[in-house]
Design a protein around this motif. Structure first.
Motif: not given
Length: 252
Positions: A191-214
């Motif tokens: 649903e987040l991916a659908g809101s920003v016009g991206a794939s689920r995999e892309m959003v998952q990767r970006l969230l992982r980056e944000l988690r790594d940055k805490e």
């Protein structure tokens, strides 16, 4: 029935903001008369209130609880168009045009709504110029917001879009806790991916980056924003001048 919605004004142009729900735009007498035309319905979490492509028979006025508005493309891609909550009207476009519903509306939590048959709704509008103008104003505000959203997002990267979206959700649906700001609406990665016009995999990767940055912490349909300052820096990297709302579109 106690109202849980209030009117607000847009700081940029002095007009009503597109987030102001329909019922908040009405005088108390008109609001009561309109709701008296219908009957109350209840829906559990993840239950569909309205189905895309189905014929219209009624409009819904949300009294309690939040919903998501989604639309599916022919290739199966599903986009999150909007979040609708207390005071909002859904299904009005199909009721007024007679066309099939343009989107699916699903409960994110227990929802209580008033259903008004579309013949009674149209008849009420024909006898109530003030309510008709309020509905026209709401449609114009949502269209303007959607146009602004498309313009801003066309100049943003997916990373910047996601940061903007998370900041906006934190502002409109955030619940402050000891650990940070928890989003009160349970949105999946799809649903987040659908809101920003991206794939689920892309959003998952970006969230992982944000988690790594805490900057964020995530779980099953849970998202906690720990460092909004990091999200602001990412959002500020793009040319957008403000924090837009999730994509808005007249639904149903």
């Amino acid at each position: 029935m106690a109202t849980t919605w209030t009117a607000a004004y847009s700081p940029d142009d002095g007009g009503l903001d597109d987030r102001v729900p329909f019922l908040a735009r009405l005088e108390a007498e008109d609001r009561s008369a309109l709701l008296a035309l219908g009957h109350e319905l209840t829906f559990g979490p993840r239950v569909v209130l309205l189905h895309q492509h189905e014929p219209s028979s009624h409009v819904l006025f949300l009294v309690h609880g939040w919903t998501k508005v989604t639309a599916s493309a022919a290739n199966g891609y599903e986009a999150l168009l909007a979040l609708r909550g207390p005071g909002d009207i859904i299904g009005e476009a199909a009721a007024l045009t007679g066309r099939p519903r343009a989107a699916t509306v699903t409960a994110l939590e227990p929802v209580r709504a008033t259903a008004v048959e579309h013949e009674r709704f149209r008849d009420f509008l024909s006898r109530s110029p003030a309510v008709s103008f309020a509905l026209l104003g709401l449609t114009a505000d949502r269209t303007r917001a959607a146009d602004r959203r498309r313009l801003e997002f066309a100049s943003l990267s997916v990373r910047e879009r996601l940061a903007v979206l998370l900041l906006d959700l934190a502002r409109t649906h955030g619940r402050r806790t000891a650990e940070g700001i928890e989003l009160s609406v349970p949105l999946s990665k799809q649903e987040l991916a659908g809101s920003v016009g991206a794939s689920r995999e892309m959003v998952q990767r970006l969230l992982r980056e944000l988690r790594d940055k805490e900057a964020v912490a995530t779980g099953r349909r849970m998202l906690l924003i720990r460092r909004p300052d990091i999200l602001r820096r990412i959002a500020a990297a793009g040319p957008a001048t403000g924090i837009p709302s999730p994509p808005r579109s007249p639904e149903g």
